[in-house]
Design a protein around this motif. Structure first.
Motif, PDB file in Angstrom:
ATOM      1  N   SER A  22     -43.390 108.216 -63.086  1.00 32.04           N
ATOM      2  CA  SER A  22     -43.364 109.107 -64.112  1.00 32.04           C
ATOM      3  C   SER A  22     -42.106 109.418 -64.985  1.00 32.04           C
ATOM      4  N   ALA A  23     -41.494 108.232 -65.245  1.00 34.01           N
ATOM      5  CA  ALA A  23     -40.155 108.480 -65.807  1.00 34.01           C
ATOM      6  C   ALA A  23     -40.184 109.256 -67.254  1.00 34.01           C
ATOM      7  N   TRP A  24     -41.402 108.837 -67.924  1.00 35.76           N
ATOM      8  CA  TRP A  24     -41.348 109.470 -69.371  1.00 35.76           C
ATOM      9  C   TRP A  24     -41.379 111.180 -69.252  1.00 35.76           C
ATOM     10  N   TYR A  25     -42.098 111.481 -68.184  1.00 39.12           N
ATOM     11  CA  TYR A  25     -42.223 113.140 -68.208  1.00 39.12           C
ATOM     12  C   TYR A  25     -40.825 113.739 -67.793  1.00 39.12           C
ATOM     13  N   VAL A  26     -40.251 112.703 -66.758  1.00 38.42           N
ATOM     14  CA  VAL A  26     -39.057 113.276 -66.283  1.00 38.42           C
ATOM     15  C   VAL A  26     -37.947 113.497 -67.279  1.00 38.42           C
ATOM     16  N   VAL A  27     -38.051 112.363 -68.474  1.00 36.68           N
ATOM     17  CA  VAL A  27     -36.873 112.425 -69.601  1.00 36.68           C
ATOM     18  C   VAL A  27     -37.267 113.889 -70.224  1.00 36.68           C
ATOM     19  N   PHE A  28     -38.079 113.999 -70.746  1.00 37.46           N
ATOM     20  CA  PHE A  28     -38.600 114.852 -71.650  1.00 37.46           C
ATOM     21  C   PHE A  28     -38.169 116.455 -70.924  1.00 37.46           C
ATOM     22  N   VAL A  29     -38.675 116.427 -69.741  1.00 33.64           N
ATOM     23  CA  VAL A  29     -38.580 117.767 -68.772  1.00 33.64           C
ATOM     24  C   VAL A  29     -37.071 118.038 -68.828  1.00 33.64           C
ATOM     25  N   CYS A  30     -36.352 117.067 -68.580  1.00 32.67           N
ATOM     26  CA  CYS A  30     -34.749 117.304 -68.376  1.00 32.67           C
ATOM     27  C   CYS A  30     -34.012 117.776 -69.852  1.00 32.67           C
ATOM     28  N   ARG A  31     -34.733 117.142 -70.714  1.00 38.23           N
ATOM     29  CA  ARG A  31     -34.176 117.488 -72.211  1.00 38.23           C
ATOM     30  C   ARG A  31     -34.574 119.101 -72.573  1.00 38.23           C
ATOM     31  N   ILE A  32     -35.652 119.340 -72.234  1.00 38.13           N
ATOM     32  CA  ILE A  32     -36.056 120.743 -72.575  1.00 38.13           C
ATOM     33  C   ILE A  32     -35.313 121.612 -71.446  1.00 38.13           C
ATOM     34  N   TRP A  33     -35.039 121.296 -70.254  1.00 35.88           N
ATOM     35  CA  TRP A  33     -34.469 122.236 -69.282  1.00 35.88           C
ATOM     36  C   TRP A  33     -32.686 122.201 -69.938  1.00 35.88           C
TER      37      TRP A  33
ATOM     38  N   ILE B 272     -23.716 125.820 -67.209  1.00 38.16           N
ATOM     39  CA  ILE B 272     -24.960 124.773 -67.298  1.00 38.16           C
ATOM     40  C   ILE B 272     -24.951 123.837 -66.283  1.00 38.16           C
ATOM     41  N   ASN B 273     -23.659 123.510 -65.898  1.00 36.53           N
ATOM     42  CA  ASN B 273     -23.787 122.264 -65.103  1.00 36.53           C
ATOM     43  C   ASN B 273     -24.107 122.962 -63.564  1.00 36.53           C
ATOM     44  N   LYS B 274     -24.006 124.164 -63.287  1.00 38.05           N
ATOM     45  CA  LYS B 274     -24.346 124.680 -62.088  1.00 38.05           C
ATOM     46  C   LYS B 274     -25.790 124.630 -61.846  1.00 38.05           C
ATOM     47  N   TYR B 275     -26.767 124.809 -62.978  1.00 35.74           N
ATOM     48  CA  TYR B 275     -28.170 124.895 -62.840  1.00 35.74           C
ATOM     49  C   TYR B 275     -28.618 123.527 -63.586  1.00 35.74           C
ATOM     50  N   PHE B 276     -28.134 122.585 -63.506  1.00 38.65           N
ATOM     51  CA  PHE B 276     -28.536 121.383 -64.243  1.00 38.65           C
ATOM     52  C   PHE B 276     -28.178 120.054 -63.222  1.00 38.65           C
ATOM     53  N   ILE B 277     -29.094 119.132 -63.272  1.00 40.88           N
ATOM     54  CA  ILE B 277     -28.852 118.007 -62.181  1.00 40.88           C
ATOM     55  C   ILE B 277     -27.437 117.196 -62.654  1.00 40.88           C
ATOM     56  N   THR B 278     -26.820 116.374 -61.818  1.00 40.84           N
ATOM     57  CA  THR B 278     -25.755 115.869 -62.246  1.00 40.84           C
ATOM     58  C   THR B 278     -25.892 114.866 -63.627  1.00 40.84           C
ATOM     59  N   LYS B 279     -24.547 114.636 -64.040  1.00 41.69           N
ATOM     60  CA  LYS B 279     -24.609 113.821 -65.331  1.00 41.69           C
ATOM     61  C   LYS B 279     -25.309 112.454 -64.996  1.00 41.69           C
ATOM     62  N   PRO B 280     -24.698 111.512 -63.838  1.00 40.52           N
ATOM     63  CA  PRO B 280     -25.046 110.376 -63.531  1.00 40.52           C
ATOM     64  C   PRO B 280     -26.774 110.433 -63.361  1.00 40.52           C
ATOM     65  N   ALA B 281     -27.038 111.361 -62.851  1.00 43.96           N
ATOM     66  CA  ALA B 281     -28.726 111.463 -62.512  1.00 43.96           C
ATOM     67  C   ALA B 281     -29.535 111.595 -63.835  1.00 43.96           C
ATOM     68  N   TYR B 282     -28.892 112.389 -64.618  1.00 47.21           N
ATOM     69  CA  TYR B 282     -29.568 112.718 -66.092  1.00 47.21           C
ATOM     70  C   TYR B 282     -29.514 111.294 -66.996  1.00 47.21           C
TER      71      TYR B 282
ATOM     72  N   GLU C  35     -32.372 108.728 -68.844  1.00 41.73           N
ATOM     73  CA  GLU C  35     -32.581 109.076 -70.223  1.00 41.73           C
ATOM     74  C   GLU C  35     -32.825 107.622 -70.893  1.00 41.73           C
ATOM     75  N   PRO C  36     -32.525 106.644 -70.472  1.00 43.94           N
ATOM     76  CA  PRO C  36     -32.730 105.234 -71.028  1.00 43.94           C
ATOM     77  C   PRO C  36     -34.340 104.983 -71.016  1.00 43.94           C
ATOM     78  N   ASN C  37     -35.177 105.528 -70.145  1.00 44.83           N
ATOM     79  CA  ASN C  37     -36.487 105.456 -70.215  1.00 44.83           C
ATOM     80  C   ASN C  37     -37.412 105.585 -71.536  1.00 44.83           C
ATOM     81  N   ALA C  38     -36.772 106.886 -71.900  1.00 40.23           N
ATOM     82  CA  ALA C  38     -37.327 107.240 -73.173  1.00 40.23           C
ATOM     83  C   ALA C  38     -37.099 106.174 -74.494  1.00 40.23           C
ATOM     84  N   HIS C  39     -35.829 105.569 -74.479  1.00 43.82           N
ATOM     85  CA  HIS C  39     -35.527 104.507 -75.410  1.00 43.82           C
ATOM     86  C   HIS C  39     -36.288 103.216 -75.301  1.00 43.82           C
ATOM     87  N   ASN C  40     -36.511 103.142 -73.808  1.00 41.65           N
ATOM     88  CA  ASN C  40     -37.191 101.830 -73.621  1.00 41.65           C
ATOM     89  C   ASN C  40     -38.720 102.029 -74.048  1.00 41.65           C
TER      90      ASN C  40
END
Length: 415
Positions: free
Chosen positions: A271-282, A307-317, A321-326
């Motif tokens: 469900s990569a598409w959902y993960v991308v948009f959830v992360c963006r909103i988050w 912000i970094n304290k309550y967000f996923i790591t940058k490599p994970a994000y 992210e490329p899934n939305a572009h794909n």
């Protein structure tokens, strides 16, 4: 002639009388009682299966246990275990499997192939697979010009085995060159070769598989092709991101040579598409919340740390992210008629569930009387060949005008 096997055959055939297909009611049940016991007799009697001919016509003899009635309840208490959650599991002594198949081979000589012959047919079929070999040449048989590729790993039993068909050892971590695994790398000719392999090579703790999920371009197609196993080999995850990209490029080019275009690759994210948009909103919400309370934080660095304290790591994000572009790229290709619209209709197939499903199916072939549910690399390769043939039967059933009976696994819990 092997007289030991001949005596075994005569003994097996003597268990059933010559007139087994003529026996009805008590004459039939007396034979069943002698061979299988009273519990099996009760299971047959309650269903009015009073002859061998009727028994052969029943696709799944335990299906009636799902019925909620007093008569069936009595059979359940005798033939099943009842768990604390109220579920029933058929007792092993009542189940059938490999032993039943061998029993039929012995008593109905020539009616079905024996297991040795079946194994030889599987080895010589076009579903044969060797470790680290890619089966690109079989892609045209899938009748799919487009598809997705997936890659996933699972843990395996660490056991080195010898494959006599390739004169090589299976279960060592397969080395890679430019990201591509080297097939039959651990071949031996002398005892010194064996010693050198054991001294210099590391046993693989993981199994890596590559699957191809075909997409039909015909609008009238109702069936979806089963995922096709491209390759399987043992690894230890000792490779770089560049190795992965080179391996994907190798797969893409070879698929293209065989008339198949790989649309995209998946490595386990669902469900990569959902993960991308959830992360963006988050991320947007955290940034807005941090800005509204910026008076408490004097520097931009403090705001970013908040912000970094309550967000996923940058490599994970960045990995999602490329899934939305794909997805946007696929939409544009479909709009330009470079891809069939089925690529978007079947976007749910773009994941590694084909790999996960294959792992589960391979483990389910352990057998009802085996306490080992996992497999070695060599076990998986052999089991995957059987599953490939089974899946091909299921997919081709409409073309051959026969119905592949769906049989519930005997080990399945009965509500």
């Amino acid at each position: 002639m092997d007289f030991h096997n001949f005596d075994k055959l005569k003994f097996g055939m003597s268990l059933l009388p010559d007139d087994i297909f003529m026996r009805v009611d008590n004459n039939f049940f007396s034979v069943v009682k002698t061979i299988a016991g009273d519990s099996v007799v009760k299971i047959l009697k309650i269903q009015l299966i009073n002859s061998a001919r009727k028994l052969l016509c029943i696709p799944y003899v335990f299906e009636f246990l799902r019925i909620d009635s007093e008569e069936v309840g009595a059979i359940k208490l005798e033939s099943c275990f009842k768990s604390k959650t109220g579920q029933y599991v058929i007792k092993p002594g009542v189940q059938s499997g490999k032993q039943t198949y061998e029993f039929i081979c012995l008593n109905l000589y020539g009616s079905i192939l024996n297991l040795t012959t079946l194994g030889d047919l599987i080895k010589t079929s076009n579903m044969a697979l060797n470790e680290a070999e890619f089966r690109f040449e079989y892609l045209p048989q899938l009748h799919s010009s487009f598809g997705f590729c997936s890659e996933d790993t699972t843990g395996v039993i660490r056991k080195v085995e010898y494959d006599c068909s390739t004169n090589s050892f299976v279960r060592f971590a397969t080395p890679v060159t430019d990201g591509v695994p080297l097939s039959q790398y651990f071949q031996v000719d002398t005892f010194n070769d064996i010693k050198e392999i054991y001294d210099m090579s590391e046993q693989a703790r993981l199994l890596n598989v590559h699957m191809f999920q075909g997409i039909q371009s015909d609008d009238n197609t109702t069936s979806i092709p089963r995922p096709f196993l491209l390759s399987a080999y043992g690894i230890n995850n000792n490779f770089t991101a560049l190795d992965v990209l080179q391996r994907w490029l190798y797969i893409y080019r070879n698929c293209l040579k065989n008339g198949v275009r790989v649309i995209d690759f998946s490595t386990g994210l669902e469900s990569a598409w959902y993960v991308v948009f959830v992360c963006r909103i988050w991320w947007s919400w955290l940034k807005k919340e941090s800005s509204s309370s910026s008076s408490k934080r004097t520097t931009a660095c403090e705001q970013q740390n908040h912000i970094n304290k309550y967000f996923i790591t940058k490599p994970a994000y960045l990995s999602v992210e490329p899934n939305a572009h794909n997805m946007l790229y696929m939409v544009l290709l479909v709009k330009q008629h470079s891809l069939p619209k089925q690529a978007l209709i079947n976007i749910h197939l773009f994941n590694s569930q084909g790999c996960e499903s294959l792992f589960r199916d391979a483990r389910s072939l352990s057998g009802s009387f085996s306490t080992i549910v996992n497999f070695t690399v060599n076990n998986f390769i052999k089991r995957s060949q059987k599953l490939a043939i089974l899946n091909q039967f299921k997919y081709d059933q409409s073309e051959h005008n026969f119905l592949f009976q769906s049989i519930i696994n005997i080990n399945t819990m009965i509500d």
